[in-house]
Write a protein that holds these residues in place. Structure first.
Motif, PDB file in Angstrom:
ATOM      1  N   LEU A   1      -3.807  -6.073 -16.864  1.00  0.00           N
ATOM      2  CA  LEU A   1      -5.203  -6.139 -17.271  1.00  0.00           C
ATOM      3  C   LEU A   1      -6.129  -6.034 -16.066  1.00  0.00           C
ATOM      4  O   LEU A   1      -7.181  -5.409 -16.118  1.00  0.00           O
TER       5      LEU A   1
ATOM      6  N   ILE B   1      -6.267  -2.295 -15.153  1.00  0.00           N
ATOM      7  CA  ILE B   1      -6.901  -1.406 -16.123  1.00  0.00           C
ATOM      8  C   ILE B   1      -8.365  -1.743 -16.337  1.00  0.00           C
ATOM      9  O   ILE B   1      -9.212  -0.864 -16.456  1.00  0.00           O
ATOM     10  N   THR B   2      -8.710  -3.040 -16.367  1.00  0.00           N
ATOM     11  CA  THR B   2     -10.078  -3.425 -16.687  1.00  0.00           C
ATOM     12  C   THR B   2     -11.030  -3.217 -15.523  1.00  0.00           C
ATOM     13  O   THR B   2     -12.216  -3.483 -15.636  1.00  0.00           O
TER      14      THR B   2
ATOM     15  N   TYR C   1       1.297  -9.233 -17.971  1.00  0.00           N
ATOM     16  CA  TYR C   1       0.094  -8.733 -18.618  1.00  0.00           C
ATOM     17  C   TYR C   1      -1.142  -8.926 -17.750  1.00  0.00           C
ATOM     18  O   TYR C   1      -2.056  -8.106 -17.732  1.00  0.00           O
TER      19      TYR C   1
ATOM     20  N   THR D   1     -12.493  -9.214 -21.928  1.00  0.00           N
ATOM     21  CA  THR D   1     -11.327  -8.627 -21.267  1.00  0.00           C
ATOM     22  C   THR D   1     -10.553  -7.716 -22.217  1.00  0.00           C
ATOM     23  O   THR D   1     -10.184  -6.592 -21.869  1.00  0.00           O
TER      24      THR D   1
ATOM     25  N   ASP E   1       0.534   1.760 -25.245  1.00  0.00           N
ATOM     26  CA  ASP E   1       0.017   2.061 -23.920  1.00  0.00           C
ATOM     27  C   ASP E   1       0.894   3.078 -23.208  1.00  0.00           C
ATOM     28  O   ASP E   1       2.088   3.206 -23.481  1.00  0.00           O
TER      29      ASP E   1
ATOM     30  N   THR F   1     -12.579  -4.584 -22.977  1.00  0.00           N
ATOM     31  CA  THR F   1     -12.535  -3.649 -21.859  1.00  0.00           C
ATOM     32  C   THR F   1     -11.206  -2.910 -21.826  1.00  0.00           C
ATOM     33  O   THR F   1     -11.147  -1.701 -21.582  1.00  0.00           O
ATOM     34  N   TYR F   2     -10.119  -3.638 -22.084  1.00  0.00           N
ATOM     35  CA  TYR F   2      -8.800  -3.004 -22.110  1.00  0.00           C
ATOM     36  C   TYR F   2      -8.714  -1.969 -23.227  1.00  0.00           C
ATOM     37  O   TYR F   2      -8.211  -0.856 -23.026  1.00  0.00           O
TER      38      TYR F   2
ATOM     39  N   SER G   1     -10.600   1.133 -22.302  1.00  0.00           N
ATOM     40  CA  SER G   1      -9.850   1.893 -21.302  1.00  0.00           C
ATOM     41  C   SER G   1      -8.661   2.602 -21.942  1.00  0.00           C
ATOM     42  O   SER G   1      -8.365   3.758 -21.617  1.00  0.00           O
TER      43      SER G   1
END
Length: 403
Positions: A15, A18-19, A11, A129, A70, A132-133, A136
């Motif tokens: 992250l 993606i972030t 993970y 975090t 996702d 933000t994920y 996105s």
């Protein structure tokens, strides 16, 4: 088999990738953190046991369940099979926020590092975090054609249509005659159900109440008084629970009898009709409705699922598509009605509805403006100086756009 979330292949690596999305505005992340306190309405019944069970360890199956929204796998490769919607991801985050905050006692404060001890404090689900994920994820899901849709706001006109339909003579049967009443078709609401729903509509719309707050109201929380000199009636509501004031200090809601043009959303009138139809003197205001339109004799509150089902059946009665509407439609619609028609100041709406008045993240704007809502003025008439409203505004008695 367990999934190693400490490696860059897990993970953490996902992250990190993606972030770093450069299309994200930092202000949007702050808005998402603020909105996480007012997440989607999720049925929490039985959630505690489920979260405790899942917290024992993250298996491979559980990790796949978490990631089924996702479009990217842990190794960064795209997912080919159909995935769940962004709304499903929001519900999972709301469940995680509840699990950390309530079950594990971490509260709703944003995840942060203490300046004194250096330890991490707060709710991990409410972190920059994760926000933000989620932002996105929403952007990537939208690009793939999955557009997250908030519940459409109900309007005063729609509630007026529901009110007049529910006020038909055949739905005004006194309680003593209810034993012989049978709905004409499956899903049709009877007099008891319609009286309860009209009261629920008015309270949720005018009080900007969430459905879980609405369904927890009991008769002892309401006080109906009348001015002996003027004959003016008012109803005071003291909520036993509120999402944003869980430790008490909940200010009362005071409703006055409204003029005839607002009878369809008048809380005082709806409460009087409900008392006459139900005959109840104590217990929950909204109880389960049985198949024969009888209110449950035991003090058993109505569930949000039954409330939503009856609301949708009621929309079908007046020929309205129920798909865009949900239980949050009343809070959204009432917010817009107070702003557009009643011309309440923004600070007053926030105080009444329980929103933050700091105006740094403006969560209130998400309730006032949404592309999914019906427009108040057609775009073609924005600059049409000869365009006039269809009726005189009952608020200011002028021909203005709030009509």
């Amino acid at each position: 088999m367990s999934v190693d979330i400490a490696t860059d292949e897990g993970y953490t690596g996902l992250l990190k990738t993606i972030t770093q999305d450069k299309h994200l505005d930092p202000a949007d992340v702050l808005d998402d953190l603020e909105e996480s306190h007012d997440q989607l309405e999720v049925d929490m019944s039985g959630l505690g046991d489920a979260v405790r069970e899942a917290s024992k360890g993250v298996s491979e199956k559980t990790s796949q369940e978490y990631l089924r929204c996702d479009l990217i796998k842990l190794d960064g490769t795209p997912v080919l099979e159909e995935r769940s919607t962004y709304t499903h991801a929001q519900k999972m985050r709301a469940a995680a926020t509840f699990g950390f905050g309530k079950i594990h006692g971490l509260g709703m404060q944003a995840w942060h590092q203490s300046e004194i001890s250096g330890k991490m404090l707060g709710n991990p689900s409410v972190s920059e975090t994760v926000s933000t994920y989620m932002l996105s994820l929403r952007r990537r899901k939208t690009q793939k054609g999955d557009t997250p849709i908030s519940a459409r706001a109900v309007s005063s006109d729609l509630l007026e249509d529901l009110y007049h339909f529910n006020s038909q003579p055949r739905y005004q049967v006194p309680q003593t005659s209810q034993s012989s009443f049978q709905p004409a078709r499956k899903g049709e609401l009877g007099p008891h159900a319609r009286a309860s729903m009209d009261l629920g509509y008015s309270l949720a719309f005018c009080g900007l109440l969430r459905v879980d707050e609405l369904l927890k109201i009991q008769l002892q929380d309401l006080t109906l008084t009348e001015n002996p000199l003027t004959g003016e009636s008012k109803l005071s509501l003291q909520l036993p629970f509120r999402k944003t004031s869980q430790f008490g200090d909940i200010k009362p809601f005071v409703f006055y009898e409204m003029p005839d043009e607002y009878q369809h959303i008048c809380v005082v009138r709806a409460f009087a009709r409900w008392i006459l139809a139900s005959g109840l003197t104590e217990g929950y205001l909204f109880r389960k409705i049985r198949a024969n339109d009888r209110i449950a004799e035991e003090n058993e509150p109505m569930t949000s699922e039954q409330f939503l089902e009856m609301f949708r059946n009621n929309l079908l009665d007046v020929g309205v598509d129920f798909v865009p509407y949900g239980t949050h439609s009343f809070r959204r619609g009432g917010c817009q009605w107070l702003s557009v028609e009643r011309r309440w100041p923004l600070r007053q709406i926030c105080e009444w509805g329980g929103w933050s008045q700091e105006f740094t993240h403006l969560t209130i704007v998400k309730y006032l403006i949404s592309w999914n809502d019906n427009p108040h003025v057609d775009r073609d008439d924005f600059f049409n100086m000869k365009h006039a409203p269809a009726k005189v505004c009952p608020t200011c008695n002028r021909s203005c756009h709030c009509a």
